[in-house]
Design an enzyme around this catalytic site. Sequence first.
Site, PDB file in Angstrom:
ATOM      1  N   ASP A 175     -28.305  32.356 -10.821  1.00  0.00           N
ATOM      2  CA  ASP A 175     -29.189  32.209 -12.648  1.00  0.00           C
ATOM      3  C   ASP A 175     -30.706  32.320 -11.792  1.00  0.00           C
ATOM      4  OD1 ASP A 175     -29.157  29.805 -11.642  1.00  0.00           O
ATOM      5  OD2 ASP A 175     -29.908  28.884 -12.952  1.00  0.00           O
ATOM      6  N   GLU A 181     -28.834  25.955 -12.817  1.00  0.00           N
ATOM      7  CA  GLU A 181     -30.132  25.763 -11.784  1.00  0.00           C
ATOM      8  C   GLU A 181     -30.955  25.549 -12.627  1.00  0.00           C
ATOM      9  OE1 GLU A 181     -32.860  24.253  -8.685  1.00  0.00           O
ATOM     10  OE2 GLU A 181     -32.833  25.784  -9.853  1.00  0.00           O
TER      11      GLU A 181
HETATM   12  N1  BES Z   1     -36.027  26.969  -6.124  1.00  0.00           N
HETATM   13  C1  BES Z   1     -36.883  26.497  -6.405  1.00  0.00           C
HETATM   14  C2  BES Z   1     -37.546  24.719  -6.304  1.00  0.00           C
HETATM   15  C3  BES Z   1     -38.255  25.180  -5.535  1.00  0.00           C
HETATM   16  C4  BES Z   1     -39.926  25.544  -5.901  1.00  0.00           C
HETATM   17  C5  BES Z   1     -38.403  24.821  -4.134  1.00  0.00           C
HETATM   18  C6  BES Z   1     -40.796  25.483  -5.375  1.00  0.00           C
HETATM   19  C7  BES Z   1     -39.349  24.967  -3.242  1.00  0.00           C
HETATM   20  C8  BES Z   1     -40.520  25.423  -3.795  1.00  0.00           C
HETATM   21  C9  BES Z   1     -35.550  25.919  -7.913  1.00  0.00           C
HETATM   22  O1  BES Z   1     -34.815  26.904  -8.634  1.00  0.00           O
HETATM   23  C10 BES Z   1     -35.870  25.563  -9.013  1.00  0.00           C
HETATM   24  O2  BES Z   1     -36.921  25.891  -9.151  1.00  0.00           O
HETATM   25  N2  BES Z   1     -36.115  24.402  -9.624  1.00  0.00           N
HETATM   26  C11 BES Z   1     -36.079  23.470 -10.674  1.00  0.00           C
HETATM   27  C12 BES Z   1     -35.413  22.574 -10.959  1.00  0.00           C
HETATM   28  C13 BES Z   1     -35.375  21.810 -12.298  1.00  0.00           C
HETATM   29  C14 BES Z   1     -34.657  22.606 -13.882  1.00  0.00           C
HETATM   30  C15 BES Z   1     -34.229  20.871 -12.268  1.00  0.00           C
HETATM   31  C16 BES Z   1     -37.772  22.835 -10.303  1.00  0.00           C
HETATM   32  O3  BES Z   1     -38.518  22.375  -9.564  1.00  0.00           O
HETATM   33  O4  BES Z   1     -38.138  23.518 -11.527  1.00  0.00           O
HETATM   34 ZN    ZN Z   2     -34.751  28.207  -6.745  1.00  0.00          ZN
END
Ligand code: BES
Ligand code: ZN
Length: 451
Positions: A87, A152
């Site tokens: 997603d 996610e």
């Molecule tokens: N890929 C990201 C996490 C991430 C962000 C890794 C920046 C490295 C650098 C992941 O898909 C993400 O955005 N996760 C969300 C999780 C939340 C919705 C619980 C986030 O971090 O906002």
């Molecule tokens: Zn991600």
Amino acid sequence: MNSKNYVSAHQDQFLSELKDFLRIPSVSTQEKHKDDVLRAAQWLRDRLLDAGVGRAEVLETAGHPVVYAEWMVNEDAPTVLVYGHYDVQPPDPLDEWRTPPFEPTQEGDDLFARGASDDKGQLYAHVKALEAFHETEGAPPVNVKCIFEGEEEMGSPSLEPFIAAHQDLLAADVAVISDTHILGQETPSIVYGLRGLAYVEVTVTGPSGDLHSGHYGGAVHNPINALCAIIADLQDKNGHITIPGFYDDVRELTPEEREELAKVPFDREAWLKEAGVPTDWGEPEYTIVERTSARPTLDVNGIWGGYIEPGAKTVLPSKAHAKISMRLVPDQDPETITELVAEHLKAIAPPTVDLEVESLHGGDGAIVDRESPAMQAAVDAYAATFGREPVFTREGGSIPVVAAFQNYLGLETILIGFGLPDDNLHAPNEKFNISMFYKGIETLIHFYKNL
Ligand code: BES
Ligand code: ZN
């Protein structure tokens, strides 16, 4: 042909498939894209089957489906559980994209599209690594299970129950996720710490209906003004969060950790440029690297109410809303923090308004083991592909499934990422570096062999 040559020989085909994947607008948080999310899941299942994976299916959850795949090659070999998410974030604001978000566009060595880096491109590198093994050696050297999620970006509401209910199906020796970035094209790095998250929506109600701001203004408390004052009260000028108890469970950085983080290559000027800000902000007693990875935060992600169309309207609105999220660090518990914040907001709301707090979602942060044999396999894999040993970093973003794997499956995760710091995740003009796509596939092939 060896697997590395197979990848070089099929680069164009891999890229064109990735573009097909990126054309599917699988925005999980928007109801109107529900069918697109399902379509992305089915597309991914079909590509896994094409890649030679023995079993691949779309499994239902309470929300968007999970794509599950399994390739068991040898009882005595270790089993790797690969996680990724198919997603994507909403593309908004649309008018800030230089090219359409769901029409992948190549510019030099970059591929622009929503989800290019987060996480379709990185996820697809795994599928192509498996295909390379299938086409050259018949099968990968380890057993592989894949769990690809479609929720996610909305906080994985169905994933924990899915993992809890499928512990045998998902049993493995180590988990692997490519959903992070390395420090630079020449500077590989491995993330060993992630932040958690607590997310709330606040609604402040003043008068029971909108009022004329001339007729009532001055004697009726405006809920937007009240909300702004409440928000302004949550932090001091130096970025310290003033909610009582907020820092109680924060695992402080040890002097050794601070020393290590200080060694992470960091160019302040380049960072300011990348962020597009005149100067940095936040807790002065911590470095920027520490503030963005090992310290908790509080940010308003959206605020609205009253009249926001063109022109002026003299209204004293009935309601004001804000979305507020807190990045958490080990050992802060999202539920405890949510309760603490909700209580505090209610306590400081003036008696002139009513304040309600709704919890949107939360997720645990995590620190992963850096000493395991699988971690060494990842270190060696980066070194083989990039000609340079990776450094260890902590990441400010959240991948809540890492803690869920630890808690439900007893699995440590290797965060073997291939994004770059300027990939514009969650922002307009998201991109994935095309060389990183190919290098990612190569690194994964090394990783599986090293295991
Ligand atoms: N890929 C990201 C996490 C991430 C962000 C890794 C920046 C490295 C650098 C992941 O898909 C993400 O955005 N996760 C969300 C999780 C939340 C919705 C619980 C986030 O971090 O906002
Ligand atoms: Zn991600």
